[in-house]
Design a protein around this motif. Structure first.
Motif, PDB file in Angstrom:
ATOM      1  N   GLN A   1       0.818  -1.219   0.000  1.00 34.41           N
ATOM      2  CA  GLN A   1       0.000   0.000   0.000  1.00 34.41           C
ATOM      3  C   GLN A   1       0.848   1.263   0.000  1.00 34.41           C
ATOM      4  O   GLN A   1       0.354   2.349  -0.326  1.00 34.41           O
ATOM      5  N   ILE A   2       2.121   1.147   0.407  1.00 35.87           N
ATOM      6  CA  ILE A   2       2.975   2.332   0.524  1.00 35.87           C
ATOM      7  C   ILE A   2       4.228   2.155  -0.334  1.00 35.87           C
ATOM      8  O   ILE A   2       4.629   1.030  -0.633  1.00 35.87           O
ATOM      9  N   PRO A   3       4.877   3.262  -0.714  1.00 40.51           N
ATOM     10  CA  PRO A   3       6.060   3.180  -1.579  1.00 40.51           C
ATOM     11  C   PRO A   3       7.247   2.494  -0.904  1.00 40.51           C
ATOM     12  O   PRO A   3       7.303   2.349   0.323  1.00 40.51           O
ATOM     13  N   TRP A   4       8.216   2.122  -1.730  1.00 39.29           N
ATOM     14  CA  TRP A   4       9.422   1.446  -1.259  1.00 39.29           C
ATOM     15  C   TRP A   4      10.184   2.293  -0.245  1.00 39.29           C
ATOM     16  O   TRP A   4      10.650   1.803   0.777  1.00 39.29           O
ATOM     17  N   GLY A   5      10.304   3.589  -0.508  1.00 38.53           N
ATOM     18  CA  GLY A   5      11.022   4.471   0.414  1.00 38.53           C
ATOM     19  C   GLY A   5      10.398   4.489   1.798  1.00 38.53           C
ATOM     20  O   GLY A   5      11.096   4.526   2.811  1.00 38.53           O
ATOM     21  N   HIS A   6       9.071   4.470   1.857  1.00 41.19           N
ATOM     22  CA  HIS A   6       8.378   4.416   3.144  1.00 41.19           C
ATOM     23  C   HIS A   6       8.675   3.091   3.858  1.00 41.19           C
ATOM     24  O   HIS A   6       8.889   3.062   5.075  1.00 41.19           O
ATOM     25  N   ASN A   7       8.695   2.009   3.080  1.00 45.02           N
ATOM     26  CA  ASN A   7       8.980   0.703   3.678  1.00 45.02           C
ATOM     27  C   ASN A   7      10.386   0.646   4.259  1.00 45.02           C
ATOM     28  O   ASN A   7      10.602   0.033   5.313  1.00 45.02           O
ATOM     29  N   ILE A   8      11.344   1.274   3.592  1.00 48.61           N
ATOM     30  CA  ILE A   8      12.708   1.308   4.108  1.00 48.61           C
ATOM     31  C   ILE A   8      12.748   2.038   5.448  1.00 48.61           C
ATOM     32  O   ILE A   8      13.413   1.601   6.400  1.00 48.61           O
ATOM     33  N   VAL A   9      12.041   3.172   5.531  1.00 48.48           N
ATOM     34  CA  VAL A   9      11.978   3.925   6.793  1.00 48.48           C
ATOM     35  C   VAL A   9      11.444   3.041   7.920  1.00 48.48           C
ATOM     36  O   VAL A   9      12.003   2.990   9.018  1.00 48.48           O
ATOM     37  N   ILE A  10      10.356   2.327   7.642  1.00 51.57           N
ATOM     38  CA  ILE A  10       9.744   1.469   8.666  1.00 51.57           C
ATOM     39  C   ILE A  10      10.667   0.306   9.027  1.00 51.57           C
ATOM     40  O   ILE A  10      10.786  -0.061  10.201  1.00 51.57           O
ATOM     41  N   LEU A  11      11.336  -0.275   8.034  1.00 51.94           N
ATOM     42  CA  LEU A  11      12.285  -1.355   8.314  1.00 51.94           C
ATOM     43  C   LEU A  11      13.410  -0.878   9.212  1.00 51.94           C
ATOM     44  O   LEU A  11      13.865  -1.605  10.104  1.00 51.94           O
ATOM     45  N   ASP A  12      13.885   0.347   8.972  1.00 54.70           N
ATOM     46  CA  ASP A  12      15.020   0.888   9.736  1.00 54.70           C
ATOM     47  C   ASP A  12      14.638   1.322  11.147  1.00 54.70           C
ATOM     48  O   ASP A  12      15.423   1.183  12.081  1.00 54.70           O
ATOM     49  N   LYS A  13      13.431   1.853  11.296  1.00 60.18           N
ATOM     50  CA  LYS A  13      13.096   2.549  12.542  1.00 60.18           C
ATOM     51  C   LYS A  13      12.099   1.822  13.440  1.00 60.18           C
ATOM     52  O   LYS A  13      11.917   2.225  14.587  1.00 60.18           O
ATOM     53  N   VAL A  14      11.419   0.786  12.922  1.00 59.66           N
ATOM     54  CA  VAL A  14      10.381   0.103  13.713  1.00 59.66           C
ATOM     55  C   VAL A  14      10.700  -1.385  13.772  1.00 59.66           C
ATOM     56  O   VAL A  14      10.932  -2.011  12.736  1.00 59.66           O
ATOM     57  N   ASN A  15      10.700  -1.947  14.975  1.00 55.81           N
ATOM     58  CA  ASN A  15      11.063  -3.358  15.149  1.00 55.81           C
ATOM     59  C   ASN A  15       9.867  -4.283  15.363  1.00 55.81           C
ATOM     60  O   ASN A  15       9.924  -5.458  15.032  1.00 55.81           O
ATOM     61  N   ASN A  16       8.787  -3.747  15.905  1.00 54.70           N
ATOM     62  CA  ASN A  16       7.621  -4.561  16.241  1.00 54.70           C
ATOM     63  C   ASN A  16       6.690  -4.698  15.037  1.00 54.70           C
ATOM     64  O   ASN A  16       6.374  -3.702  14.364  1.00 54.70           O
ATOM     65  N   LEU A  17       6.210  -5.907  14.742  1.00 51.82           N
ATOM     66  CA  LEU A  17       5.381  -6.155  13.565  1.00 51.82           C
ATOM     67  C   LEU A  17       4.061  -5.406  13.640  1.00 51.82           C
ATOM     68  O   LEU A  17       3.625  -4.806  12.651  1.00 51.82           O
ATOM     69  N   GLU A  18       3.395  -5.416  14.794  1.00 50.78           N
ATOM     70  CA  GLU A  18       2.114  -4.718  14.919  1.00 50.78           C
ATOM     71  C   GLU A  18       2.297  -3.216  14.712  1.00 50.78           C
ATOM     72  O   GLU A  18       1.456  -2.558  14.088  1.00 50.78           O
ATOM     73  N   GLU A  19       3.391  -2.688  15.228  1.00 48.06           N
ATOM     74  CA  GLU A  19       3.677  -1.269  15.052  1.00 48.06           C
ATOM     75  C   GLU A  19       3.950  -0.955  13.582  1.00 48.06           C
ATOM     76  O   GLU A  19       3.496   0.059  13.052  1.00 48.06           O
ATOM     77  N   ARG A  20       4.680  -1.856  12.910  1.00 50.81           N
ATOM     78  CA  ARG A  20       4.936  -1.671  11.480  1.00 50.81           C
ATOM     79  C   ARG A  20       3.620  -1.634  10.704  1.00 50.81           C
ATOM     80  O   ARG A  20       3.412  -0.777   9.838  1.00 50.81           O
ATOM     81  N   LYS A  21       2.723  -2.584  10.999  1.00 51.51           N
ATOM     82  CA  LYS A  21       1.437  -2.643  10.312  1.00 51.51           C
ATOM     83  C   LYS A  21       0.638  -1.353  10.544  1.00 51.51           C
ATOM     84  O   LYS A  21      -0.023  -0.850   9.635  1.00 51.51           O
ATOM     85  N   TRP A  22       0.722  -0.821  11.749  1.00 45.84           N
ATOM     86  CA  TRP A  22      -0.009   0.401  12.088  1.00 45.84           C
ATOM     87  C   TRP A  22       0.506   1.586  11.283  1.00 45.84           C
ATOM     88  O   TRP A  22      -0.283   2.366  10.732  1.00 45.84           O
ATOM     89  N   TYR A  23       1.836   1.711  11.189  1.00 45.75           N
ATOM     90  CA  TYR A  23       2.412   2.819  10.422  1.00 45.75           C
ATOM     91  C   TYR A  23       2.141   2.664   8.924  1.00 45.75           C
ATOM     92  O   TYR A  23       1.912   3.656   8.225  1.00 45.75           O
ATOM     93  N   ILE A  24       2.153   1.438   8.417  1.00 44.02           N
ATOM     94  CA  ILE A  24       1.822   1.196   7.013  1.00 44.02           C
ATOM     95  C   ILE A  24       0.386   1.633   6.740  1.00 44.02           C
ATOM     96  O   ILE A  24       0.104   2.363   5.774  1.00 44.02           O
ATOM     97  N   LYS A  25      -0.540   1.174   7.582  1.00 38.25           N
ATOM     98  CA  LYS A  25      -1.956   1.501   7.406  1.00 38.25           C
ATOM     99  C   LYS A  25      -2.196   3.003   7.454  1.00 38.25           C
ATOM    100  O   LYS A  25      -2.894   3.571   6.594  1.00 38.25           O
ATOM    101  N   ASN A  26      -1.598   3.679   8.430  1.00 38.50           N
ATOM    102  CA  ASN A  26      -1.837   5.116   8.581  1.00 38.50           C
ATOM    103  C   ASN A  26      -1.121   5.936   7.518  1.00 38.50           C
ATOM    104  O   ASN A  26      -1.622   6.994   7.112  1.00 38.50           O
ATOM    105  N   SER A  27       0.025   5.468   7.047  1.00 39.27           N
ATOM    106  CA  SER A  27       0.695   6.147   5.932  1.00 39.27           C
ATOM    107  C   SER A  27      -0.179   6.118   4.694  1.00 39.27           C
ATOM    108  O   SER A  27      -0.319   7.119   3.976  1.00 39.27           O
ATOM    109  N   ALA A  28      -0.775   4.960   4.424  1.00 36.85           N
ATOM    110  CA  ALA A  28      -1.638   4.809   3.249  1.00 36.85           C
ATOM    111  C   ALA A  28      -2.915   5.629   3.390  1.00 36.85           C
ATOM    112  O   ALA A  28      -3.333   6.329   2.455  1.00 36.85           O
ATOM    113  N   GLN A  29      -3.544   5.568   4.565  1.00 37.23           N
ATOM    114  CA  GLN A  29      -4.823   6.254   4.760  1.00 37.23           C
ATOM    115  C   GLN A  29      -4.676   7.772   4.750  1.00 37.23           C
ATOM    116  O   GLN A  29      -5.525   8.485   4.217  1.00 37.23           O
ATOM    117  N   ASN A  30      -3.580   8.265   5.344  1.00 31.74           N
ATOM    118  CA  ASN A  30      -3.412   9.708   5.500  1.00 31.74           C
ATOM    119  C   ASN A  30      -2.519  10.337   4.443  1.00 31.74           C
ATOM    120  O   ASN A  30      -2.341  11.555   4.432  1.00 31.74           O
TER     121      ASN A  30
END
Length: 227
Positions: A98-127
Motif C-alpha cells: 500500500q505504501i512506496p518502497w522508500g516508506h517501507n525502508i523507513v519502517i524497516l530501519d526505525k520500527v522493530n515490532n510487527l504490529e507497530e509496522r502494520k499500524w504505520y503502514i496503514k496510517n501512511s496509506a490512509q493519510n
C-alpha cells in the motif's frame, strides 16, 4: 450547450482521470514491491554464497539494465531484509504494497515490532503521509501515544459506545509540541503565536480530523467577548 452541465461533465471526467492514474500508480508500486520481495527471497536462499553474491548481482543487473535504478548493493540488501521481515508474500501484496518502497525502508530501519509496522503502514496509506512526515511520526513515538498509552478522558461516561471508543482513539497521550521553544514565563498569547507559526507541524501532531480555519474565534458569553 448548457455551460453548467458542461462544467459538471468536465469535473467528473477529471475526477475519473485522477482516480485511474492513482489506481495505476498503486498497481505499479505493488508490482515493483513484489519484484523486490522475490529478489530478496532469492538472495536469502543463497546466503551461504557470502556478500560477494550481492556485489556481483548488482553489477550484472546494472550491465543488463543500465537505465534501471534501484538495484544498487545497498538496495539489494534492503530487499533481503524486506523478504526476511515479511515471510508471507500474500501479506506483502495485501498490506505492505500500500505504501512506496522508500516508506517501507523507513519502517524497516526505525520500527522493530510487527504490529507497530502494520499500524504505520496503514496510517501512511490512509493519510497520504510523505516520507518526511512518516519519519516525524515515528520519531515522535506516535504509535506509543496513539495506541499504547492509557488515555485519560470522560468519554466513556459522556458518550455512548462505540462513539466513546472512537473519541478515545483520536486522542494521544501526551501531545508533543517540541517544535515550540517554551519559556518559563510564556503567556498564552505567545504559545498561540508559536503554534500558528508552525501550523503544519501542529496539524500533523493533532492528527486526522483537524484543519486550520483560523487562530481566533469570537465567542460572546453573557455579554462578554472571548477569543
Amino acid at each position: 450547450m448548457n455551460t453548467t452541465e458542461y462544467l459538471s461533465i468536465i469535473e467528473n471526467i477529471k475526477r475519473e482521470i485522477n482516480a485511474a492514474e492513482y489506481r495505476a500508480a498503486l498497481h505499479v508500486n505493488a508490482d515493483m514491491l513484489l519484484l523486490y520481495y522475490d529478489i530478496g527471497c532469492v538472495i536469502n536462499e543463497h546466503k551461504t554464497w557470502g556478500s560477494k553474491f550481492i556485489d556481483n548481482l548488482a553489477a550484472d543487473i546494472r550491465l543488463s539494465f543500465p537505465k534501471s535504478k534501484g538495484y544498487s548493493v545497498r538496495n539489494l540488501k534492503y530487499m533481503a531484509k524486506f523478504a526476511e521481515t515479511y515471510p508471507e508474500r500474500e501479506f506483502v501484496q495485501q498490506v505492505v504494497a500500500q505504501i512506496p518502497w522508500g516508506h517501507n525502508i523507513v519502517i524497516l530501519d526505525k520500527v522493530n515490532n510487527l504490529e507497530e509496522r502494520k499500524w504505520y503502514i496503514k496510517n501512511s496509506a490512509q493519510n497520504g503521509w510523505s516520507r518526511n512526515v512518516l519519519v516525524h511520526q515515528i520519531e515522535s513515538s506516535l504509535y506509543q501515544r496513539q495506541v499504547l498509552a492509557e488515555k485519560v478522558s470522560n468519554f466513556e461516561n459522556r458518550l455512548p459506545s462505540p462513539q466513546s471508543e472512537l473519541a478515545a482513539q483520536t486522542m494521544k497521550d501526551p501531545y508533543v509540541f517540541d517544535f515550540i521553544t517554551f519559556k518559563e514565563d510564556m503567556l498564552e498569547r505567545d504559545v498561540e503565536q508559536a503554534l500558528v507559526r508552525d501550523v503544519t507541524r501542529l496539524l500533523l501532531e493533532l492528527g486526522t480530523g483537524f484543519a486550520f480555519l483560523g487562530n481566533q474565534y469570537h465567542l460572546n458569553v453573557g455579554g462578554d467577548d472571548f477569543y
